[in-house]
Design a protein around this motif. Structure first.
Motif, PDB file in Angstrom:
ATOM      1  N   THR A 294       0.809  -1.224   0.000  1.00 47.00           N
ATOM      2  CA  THR A 294       0.000   0.000   0.000  1.00 47.00           C
ATOM      3  C   THR A 294       0.841   1.272   0.000  1.00 47.00           C
ATOM      4  N   GLN A 295       1.972   1.261   0.702  1.00 46.75           N
ATOM      5  CA  GLN A 295       2.799   2.467   0.774  1.00 46.75           C
ATOM      6  C   GLN A 295       3.373   2.811  -0.595  1.00 46.75           C
TER       7      GLN A 295
ATOM      8  N   THR B   7       0.603   4.134  -2.843  1.00 46.92           N
ATOM      9  CA  THR B   7       0.244   5.497  -2.475  1.00 46.92           C
ATOM     10  C   THR B   7       1.290   6.481  -2.985  1.00 46.92           C
ATOM     11  N   THR B   8       2.572   6.099  -2.897  1.00 47.74           N
ATOM     12  CA  THR B   8       3.655   6.951  -3.390  1.00 47.74           C
ATOM     13  C   THR B   8       3.472   7.272  -4.863  1.00 47.74           C
TER      14      THR B   8
ATOM     15  N   ASP C  75      -4.776   4.845  -5.984  1.00 44.99           N
ATOM     16  CA  ASP C  75      -5.712   4.611  -4.881  1.00 44.99           C
ATOM     17  C   ASP C  75      -6.753   3.588  -5.324  1.00 44.99           C
TER      18      ASP C  75
ATOM     19  N   THR D 209     -10.332   3.639  -1.954  1.00 41.84           N
ATOM     20  CA  THR D 209     -11.481   4.526  -1.785  1.00 41.84           C
ATOM     21  C   THR D 209     -12.715   3.956  -2.469  1.00 41.84           C
TER      22      THR D 209
ATOM     23  N   SER E 276      -3.412  15.110  -0.533  1.00 47.04           N
ATOM     24  CA  SER E 276      -3.593  13.660  -0.605  1.00 47.04           C
ATOM     25  C   SER E 276      -4.611  13.313  -1.683  1.00 47.04           C
ATOM     26  N   LYS E 277      -5.415  14.303  -2.091  1.00 44.57           N
ATOM     27  CA  LYS E 277      -6.455  14.075  -3.101  1.00 44.57           C
ATOM     28  C   LYS E 277      -6.264  14.914  -4.355  1.00 44.57           C
TER      29      LYS E 277
END
Length: 289
Positions: free
Chosen positions: A44-45, A48-49, A53, A56, A211-212
């Motif tokens: 996941t990390q 995300t980098t 995503d 969600t 983050s979005k």
């Protein structure tokens, strides 16, 4: 896990296709500096980098399922957004990565060898035929909050920040950042203070959740959050990053996260303006009393 499931078989085939694509590309373009990676959904990390995503949408699907059936299980073998492919590149910019995305639907639509969807995706990138993917949350219907702070999204950053005739000051944050939660309170107090001083016609006080939303500006280099940039009217191509130096009139932690007094931000802003504009702001503040 069902190793005979459609999702598993598609993922294994996509990995094989990536391997063949990387080998073919290396033979045809040995001078290209490119790294091919396979990232599992459990990393996941890393995902995300790279701005991917998958959770969600799955959370939304799960919530909708549980609204219909109380206690419904949300575990599924298939992850609808995978397999997918993503190219990240800094060849066009030094301060941010451009991202190019190949959706799961497009990837699995052509998994023939050779010349499948992955190969065509890579060739289109090097032929400059792809448009970068920009991550942005929807702009809220009422983007200006009661405090006077405006919510900014990536899709409308240019029109709401850069192209407006007023000074714009933007606070960039992560919702999960502890310092940002404290700073957020101060920022809304700043918005109220600007309203009280009758300066709303001169300043836009803004915030953006990075983050979005992607930050796509060569002049912005966010190394930590909270981060604040000032876009001066008439000179918005050169935004100024707010930093607290040792000679600043501030008794406390010399980091933005430690700020609790909006007056410090006002002081910093006023130092960036000329005498004529300062006089105009004094007159507006006097009228508001």
């Amino acid at each position: 896990f069902d190793y005979s499931s459609k999702a598993y078989l598609q993922s294994r085939r996509a990995i094989a296709l990536l391997r063949e694509t990387s080998e073919s590309h290396k033979e045809m373009h040995p001078g290209h500096d490119i790294v091919f990676m396979v990232v599992p959904s459990t990393a996941t990390q890393i995902m995300t980098t790279f701005g991917l995503d998958i959770w969600t949408e799955m959370d939304i699907d799960c919530s909708q399922k549980q609204e219909k059936v109380v206690g419904a299980e949300c575990f599924v073998d298939d992850i609808p957004l995978l397999p997918a492919a993503r190219i990240t590149s800094r060849r066009e910019s030094l301060s941010f990565m451009n991202v190019y995305h190949l959706s799961s639907k497009d990837l699995v639509s052509n998994m023939e060898r050779p010349g499948g969807s992955l190969w065509k995706f890579l060739c289109s990138y090097f032929d400059n035929e792809l448009a970068p993917t920009i991550k942005s949350e929807p702009t809220p219907e009422n983007a200006t909050l009661s405090s006077g702070v405006q919510v900014v999204t990536a899709n409308h950053f240019g029109s709401t920040v850069v192209e407006t005739p007023k000074h714009s000051i933007v606070y960039f944050y992560f919702p999960s950042c502890g310092h940002c939660k404290q700073f957020d309170t101060m920022w809304h107090n700043l918005g109220r203070l600007v309203q009280k001083m009758n300066w709303s016609a001169k300043f836009d006080i803004m915030k953006m959740d990075i983050s979005k939303n992607d930050v796509r500006n060569d002049r912005i280099n966010i190394r930590s959050v909270p981060a604040v940039y000032f876009f001066r009217r008439g000179d918005k191509d050169v935004p100024l990053e707010m930093t607290l130096e040792d000679n600043f009139n501030f008794d406390g932690d010399l980091s933005l996260g430690g700020l609790s007094d909006p007056g410090v931000v006002i002081q910093w802003l006023l130092e960036k303006l000329d005498k004529e504009e300062l006089q105009g702001l004094r007159e507006l503040a006097t009228i508001s009393r």
